[in-house]
Scaffold this motif. Structure first.
Motif, short mmCIF file in Angstrom:
data_model
loop_
_atom_site.label_atom_id
_atom_site.label_comp_id
_atom_site.label_asym_id
_atom_site.label_seq_id
_atom_site.Cartn_x
_atom_site.Cartn_y
_atom_site.Cartn_z
N HIS A 119 -2.92 -4.42 -10.06
CA HIS A 119 -4.29 -4.29 -9.55
C HIS A 119 -4.38 -3.19 -8.50
O HIS A 119 -5.39 -2.49 -8.40
CB HIS A 119 -4.80 -5.63 -8.99
CG HIS A 119 -4.10 -6.08 -7.74
ND1 HIS A 119 -4.46 -5.66 -6.48
CD2 HIS A 119 -3.04 -6.92 -7.58
CE1 HIS A 119 -3.65 -6.22 -5.58
NE2 HIS A 119 -2.79 -6.99 -6.22
N TYR A 120 -3.31 -3.00 -7.72
CA TYR A 120 -3.31 -1.92 -6.72
C TYR A 120 -3.18 -0.56 -7.43
O TYR A 120 -3.82 0.42 -7.05
CB TYR A 120 -2.19 -2.11 -5.71
CG TYR A 120 -2.17 -1.04 -4.63
CD1 TYR A 120 -3.26 -0.86 -3.78
CD2 TYR A 120 -1.07 -0.21 -4.47
CE1 TYR A 120 -3.26 0.13 -2.81
CE2 TYR A 120 -1.05 0.78 -3.50
CZ TYR A 120 -2.15 0.95 -2.68
OH TYR A 120 -2.14 1.93 -1.71
N HIS A 121 -2.35 -0.53 -8.46
CA HIS A 121 -2.24 0.70 -9.24
C HIS A 121 -3.60 1.10 -9.81
O HIS A 121 -4.00 2.26 -9.75
CB HIS A 121 -1.23 0.50 -10.38
CG HIS A 121 -1.22 1.62 -11.38
ND1 HIS A 121 -1.91 1.57 -12.57
CD2 HIS A 121 -0.63 2.84 -11.34
CE1 HIS A 121 -1.73 2.68 -13.24
NE2 HIS A 121 -0.95 3.48 -12.52
N LYS A 122 -4.32 0.11 -10.33
CA LYS A 122 -5.64 0.39 -10.90
C LYS A 122 -6.59 0.94 -9.84
O LYS A 122 -7.37 1.87 -10.12
CB LYS A 122 -6.22 -0.89 -11.51
CG LYS A 122 -7.56 -0.68 -12.21
CD LYS A 122 -8.04 -1.97 -12.87
CE LYS A 122 -9.37 -1.76 -13.57
NZ LYS A 122 -9.85 -3.01 -14.23
N SER A 123 -6.53 0.40 -8.63
CA SER A 123 -7.43 0.88 -7.57
C SER A 123 -7.12 2.33 -7.21
O SER A 123 -8.04 3.12 -6.92
CB SER A 123 -7.30 -0.01 -6.33
OG SER A 123 -6.05 0.15 -5.69
N LEU A 124 -5.84 2.71 -7.23
CA LEU A 124 -5.49 4.11 -6.92
C LEU A 124 -5.88 5.04 -8.07
O LEU A 124 -6.26 6.19 -7.83
CB LEU A 124 -4.00 4.21 -6.63
CG LEU A 124 -3.55 3.67 -5.27
CD1 LEU A 124 -2.04 3.86 -5.09
CD2 LEU A 124 -4.28 4.35 -4.13
N ARG A 128 0.85 -1.19 0.00
CA ARG A 128 0.00 0.00 0.00
C ARG A 128 0.88 1.24 0.00
O ARG A 128 2.05 1.20 0.43
CB ARG A 128 -0.93 0.03 1.23
CG ARG A 128 -1.94 -1.09 1.29
CD ARG A 128 -2.87 -0.92 2.49
NE ARG A 128 -3.65 0.32 2.40
CZ ARG A 128 -4.77 0.45 1.66
NH1 ARG A 128 -5.21 -0.57 0.94
NH2 ARG A 128 -5.43 1.59 1.66
N SER A 146 -9.65 9.30 -9.82
CA SER A 146 -10.80 9.75 -10.61
C SER A 146 -11.92 10.24 -9.71
O SER A 146 -12.54 11.28 -9.98
CB SER A 146 -11.30 8.60 -11.50
OG SER A 146 -10.34 8.24 -12.46
N LYS A 147 -12.20 9.52 -8.63
CA LYS A 147 -13.25 9.92 -7.70
C LYS A 147 -12.97 11.29 -7.10
O LYS A 147 -13.89 12.09 -6.86
CB LYS A 147 -13.39 8.88 -6.59
CG LYS A 147 -13.99 7.55 -7.02
CD LYS A 147 -14.06 6.59 -5.85
CE LYS A 147 -14.66 5.25 -6.27
NZ LYS A 147 -14.67 4.28 -5.14
N ILE A 170 -8.50 4.66 -9.87
CA ILE A 170 -9.94 4.85 -9.64
C ILE A 170 -10.16 5.87 -8.52
O ILE A 170 -11.04 6.74 -8.63
CB ILE A 170 -10.61 3.50 -9.30
CG1 ILE A 170 -10.59 2.57 -10.51
CG2 ILE A 170 -12.05 3.72 -8.83
CD1 ILE A 170 -11.04 1.16 -10.23
N GLU A 171 -9.35 5.78 -7.48
CA GLU A 171 -9.45 6.74 -6.37
C GLU A 171 -9.14 8.15 -6.85
O GLU A 171 -9.81 9.11 -6.47
CB GLU A 171 -8.49 6.34 -5.25
CG GLU A 171 -8.47 7.28 -4.04
CD GLU A 171 -9.78 7.30 -3.27
OE1 GLU A 171 -10.01 8.28 -2.54
OE2 GLU A 171 -10.57 6.34 -3.41
N LYS A 190 4.43 1.22 -10.60
CA LYS A 190 3.91 0.00 -11.25
C LYS A 190 4.93 -0.56 -12.24
O LYS A 190 5.21 -1.77 -12.25
CB LYS A 190 2.60 0.31 -11.98
CG LYS A 190 2.04 -0.87 -12.78
CD LYS A 190 0.74 -0.53 -13.46
CE LYS A 190 0.92 0.45 -14.60
NZ LYS A 190 1.59 -0.21 -15.78
#
Length: 353
Positions: free
Chosen positions: A280-285, A247, A290-291, A287-288, A272
Motif C-alpha cells: 500500500h505504501y508502494h502504491k502511494s509513492l 517511509r 504520477s503527480k 501515485i506521487e 516492495k
C-alpha cells in the motif's frame, strides 16, 4: 540477393512502392517486379535505387541478408508494423557490418555466449530468481557492487550490443534475438541510461531463464525480476535501505539510482518485492510519481550507456592491417577524409562522427 535486400532497404527507409518508383523514375509495377524477382534492375537502375534508399550500390550485391531469429521486443503494442520494419532494417544493417568486420579477424574477437552452469532446471517462484541473479553475478566475477558499464559486461561474455537512433516517442525500448547463432541485444539511444540498462538486464533475463520457468510463471515479469536483482542485489538494497521501512525519502531513491543505474521506480519495485516496504505504501509513492510526471521522466537522468566495441574493433583491425582505411570509413558510414581526421585525432569536432 537483390530482391531481399531491396525489400529491406525500402522498408528501412519508410518508402512505399509508389514513393520509391517516383524517386527513381519507373512505375510502381516495375519496383514490385524487382522485389519479387520477376525483373532484374540494370546497373544504372541499381545506382538510382541505392541513392534513393541511402545505401551504397554494393549493398544489393552482398550475400543473402541476415534475419532476426526469435526476436523478443520491449516495445509498446501501438508500434506500427511499418515503423517496426524500419527499426528491424536499421538493426540488421548494423549487425551485418559488425559480423562482416569480425569475419576479417584471424581469431574470433568476441567469445561465444554460454549460460552459466549450475542454475536450477526449474524455477517455481519469483523469489528463486534472486539467487539466480546472484549466481550469475558470481560466475562473471561481478560481486555485489554497482555495475558501471553494463554494455562492457555483456560484450565480454559474448552478447553483442547495438544502439539505434530512435526518438523517445517511437514506442521502442529494445530487443533481444539471435542472428546466425549469435546473441544480440539492441537498445534505443534516445532513452536515459537507467532505462537502457534495465532493458539490457531484462533481455539478459530472457536468455538466462529460458526453459526454466514453471508453466504458471509469466516470463516478462520473471525477466523484470531478474533485471532488478541483477542491477541491484537484495543484499545491497538491504544495506542501503534496511530490511523494513515505514517511509522512504525520495532523495534516497535518487541517490540509489545514481549509484546503481536503476530507475527510482525500479528501486521502489525492488523494495516492495523484497518486503522492505508494504504494497500500500508502494502504491502511494507510485501515485506521487504520477503527480510529479516521473512515470515518464524522472529527475536527474542516469547517464546513457556508450556502446563502443564496434569502433574499437574497427581500429584494432585497421592497426593490424586486416582492413584498409577506406574499408574502415565505409564500416563507420563516414567520408574517408572525415574518418582520417578522426583517426589522427584532428579537429575539435572529430569525435562527433
Amino acid at each position: 540477393m537483390i530482391t531481399e535486400r531491396l525489400v529491406r532497404a525500402r522498408k528501412t527507409s519508410g518508402l512505399s512502392l509508389r514513393a520509391l518508383a517516383d524517386s527513381v523514375g519507373v512505375s510502381q509495377t516495375a519496383i514490385n517486379k524487382y522485389e519479387k524477382g520477376l525483373l532484374t534492375p540494370d546497373s544504372t537502375m541499381l545506382m538510382k535505387l541505392a541513392k534513393a534508399l541511402n545505401v551504397k550500390a554494393g549493398y544489393f550485391l552482398r550475400p543473402n541478408p541476415l534475419k532476426l531469429e526469435k526476436p523478443e521486443y520491449r516495445k509498446k503494442s501501438s508500434l506500427s508494423k511499418k515503423k517496426l520494419a524500419m527499426i528491424e532494417g536499421k538493426i540488421l544493417n548494423k549487425i551485418e557490418q559488425r559480423l562482416e568486420l569480425e569475419s576479417l579477424f584471424p581469431q574470433p574477437p568476441v567469445p561465444k555466449f554460454v549460460v552459466p552452469k549450475d542454475l536450477p532446471g526449474t524455477i517455481e517462484s519469483f523469489d528463486e530468481i534472486e539467487d539466480i541473479a546472484k549466481t550469475v553475478r558470481n560466475k562473471w566475477d561481478l560481486g555485489l557492487n554497482p555495475i558501471p558499464e553494463l554494455v562492457d559486461v555483456l560484450e565480454s561474455i559474448g552478447i553483442r550490443v547495438f544502439e539505434i537512433e530512435e526518438s523517445a516517442d517511437s514506442k521502442f525500448d529494445g530487443l533481444a534475438a539471435t542472428v546466425n547463432g549469435y546473441h544480440i541485444i539492441v537498445i534505443s539511444k534516445a532513452w536515459s541510461g537507467d532505462r537502457q540498462r534495465f532493458t539490457m538486464a531484462h533481455e539478459l533475463g530472457h536468455l538466462i531463464l529460458e526453459g526454466r520457468l514453471s508453466c504458471d510463471m509469466d516470463e516478462e515479469r520473471a525477466s523484470d525480476r531478474f533485471a532488478g536483482a541483477f542491477l541491484l542485489p537484495d543484499s545491497a538494497l538491504y544495506a542501503e535501505l534496511g530490511e523494513y521501512r515505514t517511509r522512504l525519502e525520495l532523495r534516497e531513491l535518487l541517490l540509489l539510482k545514481q549509484e546503481y543505474g536503476i530507475s527510482m521506480a525500479g528501486i521502489l519495485y525492488r523494495a516492495k518485492d523484497l518486503g522492505v516496504i508494504k504494497p500500500h505504501y508502494h502504491k502511494s509513492l507510485v501515485i506521487e510519481f504520477s503527480k510529479r510526471g516521473w512515470r515518464k521522466n524522472e529527475p536527474e537522468p542516469y547517464a546513457a550507456e556508450n556502446p563502443h566495441h564496434f569502433e574499437q574493433l574497427i581500429f584494432h583491425a585497421l592497426a593490424e592491417g586486416y582492413i584498409s582505411e577506406s574499408k574502415a570509413a565505409e564500416l563507420m558510414d563516414m567520408p574517408q577524409m572525415a574518418f582520417y581526421r578522426m583517426r589522427m585525432i584532428e579537429g575539435n569536432n572529430a569525435a562527433s562522427y
